[in-house]
Design an enzyme around this catalytic site. Structure first.
Site, PDB file in Angstrom:
ATOM      1  N   GLY A 143      16.884  56.409  41.065  1.00  0.00           N
ATOM      2  CA  GLY A 143      17.043  54.954  41.019  1.00  0.00           C
ATOM      3  C   GLY A 143      16.533  54.322  42.299  1.00  0.00           C
ATOM      4  N   ARG A 186      12.239  59.502  37.053  1.00  0.00           N
ATOM      5  CA  ARG A 186      12.940  60.775  36.881  1.00  0.00           C
ATOM      6  C   ARG A 186      11.975  61.709  36.151  1.00  0.00           C
ATOM      7  NH1 ARG A 186      18.360  58.940  38.099  1.00  0.00           N
ATOM      8  NH2 ARG A 186      18.299  56.694  37.796  1.00  0.00           N
ATOM      9  N   ASP A 221      21.065  62.369  45.004  1.00  0.00           N
ATOM     10  CA  ASP A 221      21.365  63.798  44.911  1.00  0.00           C
ATOM     11  C   ASP A 221      20.471  64.546  43.922  1.00  0.00           C
ATOM     12  OD1 ASP A 221      22.607  62.595  42.815  1.00  0.00           O
ATOM     13  OD2 ASP A 221      24.641  63.177  43.374  1.00  0.00           O
ATOM     14  N   THR A 263      19.869  55.141  47.986  1.00  0.00           N
ATOM     15  CA  THR A 263      20.600  54.804  46.758  1.00  0.00           C
ATOM     16  C   THR A 263      21.622  53.721  47.090  1.00  0.00           C
ATOM     17  OG1 THR A 263      22.319  55.543  45.239  1.00  0.00           O
ATOM     18  CG2 THR A 263      22.034  56.846  47.221  1.00  0.00           C
ATOM     19  N   ASP A 304      24.408  53.330  45.803  1.00  0.00           N
ATOM     20  CA  ASP A 304      25.781  53.714  45.474  1.00  0.00           C
ATOM     21  C   ASP A 304      26.593  54.226  46.655  1.00  0.00           C
ATOM     22  OD1 ASP A 304      25.558  53.003  42.808  1.00  0.00           O
ATOM     23  OD2 ASP A 304      24.692  54.926  42.256  1.00  0.00           O
ATOM     24  N   ASP A 352      26.907  57.177  47.748  1.00  0.00           N
ATOM     25  CA  ASP A 352      27.710  58.311  47.290  1.00  0.00           C
ATOM     26  C   ASP A 352      27.162  59.650  47.787  1.00  0.00           C
ATOM     27  OD1 ASP A 352      25.410  58.242  45.844  1.00  0.00           O
ATOM     28  OD2 ASP A 352      26.344  58.610  43.907  1.00  0.00           O
ATOM     29  N   ARG A 400      29.033  54.165  39.032  1.00  0.00           N
ATOM     30  CA  ARG A 400      29.521  54.921  37.901  1.00  0.00           C
ATOM     31  C   ARG A 400      30.615  55.910  38.316  1.00  0.00           C
ATOM     32  NH1 ARG A 400      26.590  54.131  33.312  1.00  0.00           N
ATOM     33  NH2 ARG A 400      24.701  53.500  34.374  1.00  0.00           N
TER      34      ARG A 400
END
Lengths: 328, 328, 328, 328
Positions: free
Chosen positions: B15, B76, B107, B130, B132, B134, B176
């Site tokens: 992403g 991707r 990741d 990213t 996120d 995360d 998410r």
């Protein structure tokens, strides 16, 4: 000017729009300038029925010109649609010594004002506040310019990710009956296609156009869709249809939604609001009623409320041509 | 520094995130500074398999630091998950004389890089890009700060209209598996409730809390919901549930969506990207591989890719407390 | 927690910074959460001497989290620097039944608080609010992140016109003693050179560097200059010098000025403010005094005010290296 | 339509303005739509003399609609003011097979085009691109709307700190000969006073007005000053004068400067640019020359270049009244 107005009320009603606060401020400051008392009514017609009033002076509107929303709040009021409701409203206005009222809102708001005036002869003056730009009698409605910029800035961001991932995005913007936001934000954001309520492109032509665009080397696309687009499909249905019929595309959806109603107003909307507030109060002072304040060719104008609510402003066909040419 | 690196490649994968362009720019300029050739790979691992390369010099990245998205594009790539695919990638890299590669992504990107390195010993260096936040081993991931501000600015606009109409809004933000965006954007936007994947508030407690808030005089509310919130309901289901169980509220939904991935990066993300690019290239020059560049306590750091992909950064529990206190 | 705090005051003092309103809000809401009365003091220490107080409850800070400036206003107060002034302040606090005070400001503010505490033992707790990021004991000061973004967005705009006209711009940003804003905004905006108070580049090296840059094909340049840059010339003097010594350049000047102090705070500053307010009130409740609340490695921390005011946070030398590499 | 146009050139000249890129894009795409070759000329008339041309197709203008500045660059060209210079320009155009040219710029640009056409009969078509809005024959010039919003956003930030510190700010905005930016940005930002080139307020009246405002309880003030204000003092001189004559105020100055020329164009400017580009190319195709494209009452229009350069658009006196009333 006749000098009958001693106290003027102002309310906001219907869907809120950026610039409403600036318009309230202008009404209040114009009253102050002419030494007229000014009263704010909370929650639109609801506040008329509940006598939910607040005295407003020049100071009370300090710092609101750049705030989105409306500090007087807005609401849709069913009770005002009944004769009983309007009776209460009239009594409350009279009791409070109010001589005229400025109504900031859209056609629903103006319709209410017209009926009310026809029953009680109470002076009303409208200011068109709605992001949809769908009111006759003004170059632009209050909030429209801001909504366009909010939409374009959001689509600019979506374009970044669409382009990075070679994706097709359906982006829904507001506009149930009119495509003003869609066509302008679409051109402004460089959208590949724009679907508006006024024109039925036909879904097959859309798919063909996207296919052609793909073949010509375009790898990502933005399709801007007005809520009420003529094809009659939601952005989610459009996605499904294209998913089935256009395999090369990775399709996503984004609904811009209510953020289009908020945000700090643009310079245009702040100036427009300021001008409209002055004109509304001065028109009431001149003994006028049942008009909507607007600008026509950038000059202040008065349009009978009856005309203002009659039809939607038409989409400028030139813009559809421009959009077609831009997306060659 | 060992001087084995003559040519370094850079790609963006997964992403996209704001700041990726700034990171590419930094890799390219650092290579130029050390007189190393730099090659951009289009569309992530896909471009490795298709040898879709472009030579990049200091000039080619002029004017990209403030652009959202990634001009190298991202994707991707399933083929890279197969040994055959990675063989082709390796051959293409070797043929092009490339000595090491900088992988900008999350990741999934890093996992691919690790497998690739384990098979061919090809030097890889990761940059966590990213929204996120995360990824283990860095104070913040690239793009996260920008996404937070995009979310907060959008919710500010929604708040305007929520407040004008005394409404309750469920606003869905990205996240998410982790609630970093939700908790920070929620506190930043002054949300009344924040639903994150890490904590199960329980829908009844949510309804109770909203009821209490209503009774205490609050007329409008914003509930920020992470995509993966623990209650397990989408914002639309939440709306339906509250519609049924909380009659006093006029409930609306807004899904912020992909606009959170785009936009011009904040100063923080631009500086972070610049620092990470320098560190990534210099680490490859020092003969290192299989690390992710990051900042720990605002100092440049290297974390083995294996650790980086192992777990998600935990939500700061202090923030949940702060959020509870702020919404008293 | 000891339960001695029944009433806590809060004030903002010194130069204002975005996020001050969010910090006041957090102090107020944390007090409300713990059922402590909260009192706002207008115009910094001036308001202490004039007993210019206002009771603040959770509602009174509604809608301020995203507002720039400080609604309690700020001022520099000479009277508080005298023992007589501080006596009056103490009497006013005692009379109002106030048990502790949260001081939002910079080192001048904290110095005043320390002296006051040393004389009267009155509990004080500091929150570092200043755009300059020049306070020891916190990762970042409140308002700094917002100021960086304001500066970068302005320079982005200047870059547009610099590039269109092949011009050299000297852009002055805030920072009399420290170059934090200059170095970060400079890297973030992709500036060709950055002049900070900490390093003396020497004007000849600057001219040489600009000449080299011109020869290498760069046609426009941005030089970001901190107010207190070491070369010791104002941006106007720099322009004159370069005009005389570098004929190929068309040189312009822009002083960003006070707009850097205003504006809606970023998400980071809003969250930081919220966290600091909680920590400040809870620390007072625990019987602590003479500390500054901050984050160290993103964890809440307390630093003795004495240390906080002692020195300026150092410029991260790594950033100077990054800046040099980026402008190859 | 006559079909004589096989190749059209486009250039940007004079001070740059947001939306110039969008206008170039529109010219290019309209040419592509009609299968006309399009050529970009770098650095305005300079590029005509140096035959600094670039072929432009629909793809080459991808992603420029939202970029500030002009990627073709702009310059003021002395050589074009001589007959010899124009001879070279004509030869270069002829050699390149160019049949007509679109000139994006202000009155200097148009004057050059007129002379050129009178000498060689070469078809020229103007697009008014300037933030000053000082060209006859169009509702608004390209870039003006964006500049207004840039100014208002900056003043909003200055207002934050002015209000926090009870200060008076003199804010200088662009506009050497006309006060369009000052009056609109001033009303939009809620300025207490607005000084424009068209009206001589007189410095004593200004001081009186500020005194009155102070007495009425206003503690902070913004005075927006156009570069060419009639009082004939710079903002710095105004500050000094007020410092001497109005002791109660803490006075500061901010010069917004060149940032007003840059930035991503607003939706209005993007749409206007798109419309103007279409009209310019189609008008050349119709065999027309020596016109400026514009909108009059929001309909596309052609104004002879001679008229366009004749006088400045007048300031709308109604706005001065509105401004006076708003600052009661």
């Amino acid at each position: 000017m006749i000098d009958k107005m001693k106290k003027i009320a102002v309310l906001t009603s219907g869907g809120d729009a950026p610039g409403m606060n600036a318009a309230i401020r202008s009404v209040v400051r114009t009253c102050a300038y002419y030494k007229i008392d000014c009263v704010g009514v909370y929650r639109g017609y609801d506040g008329l029925l509940d006598a939910d009033f607040v005295a407003l002076d020049a100071r009370s509107v300090r710092g609101v010109i750049n705030k989105g929303g409306t500090f007087l709040k807005s609401a849709r009021c069913k009770r005002f649609m009944t004769p009983e409701g309007r009776k209460i409203a009239y009594d409350n206005l009279t009791k409070a010594g109010i001589d005229g009222i400025v109504l900031i809102g859209g056609d629903g708001t103006f319709t209410g004002g017209l009926v009310f005036n026809s029953e009680y002869g109470f002076p009303v003056m409208g200011i068109p506040g709605t992001i949809d730009n769908d009111i006759n009698g003004t170059d632009r409605t209050l909030g429209y310019d801001t909504a366009l910029n909010t939409a374009v800035e959001a689509i600019d961001k979506i374009r970044d990710t669409a382009h990075s991932h070679d994706r097709l995005f359906f982006v829904e913007v507001m506009g149930r009956d009119v495509g003003h936001i869609a066509i302008n934000a679409g051109i402004g954001a460089g959208a590949e296609e724009i679907l508006v309520p006024e024109e039925d492109m036909g879904i097959d032509r859309l798919v063909e156009s996207l296919e052609r665009s793909k073949k010509s080397g375009k790898t990502s696309s933005i399709v801007v869709v007005a809520e009420g687009d003529k094809i009659g499909k939601s952005v989610f249905e459009l996605k499904d249809y294209v998913d089935e019929n256009l395999e090369e595309y990775d399709v996503r959806v984004s609904v811009l939604g209510h953020m289009q109603r908020g945000g700090s107003p643009t310079c245009y909307d702040r100036v427009l609001a300021s001008r409209m507030g002055v004109k509304a109060v001065e028109s009431l002072m001149e003994g006028k009623s049942n008009y909507m304040v607007g600008t026509i060719h950038d000059k202040m104008s008065l349009t009978p409320l009856e005309e203002a609510i009659k039809g939607k402003t038409k989409l400028n066909k030139e813009l559809i041509r421009v959009s077609d040419i831009m997306t060659t």
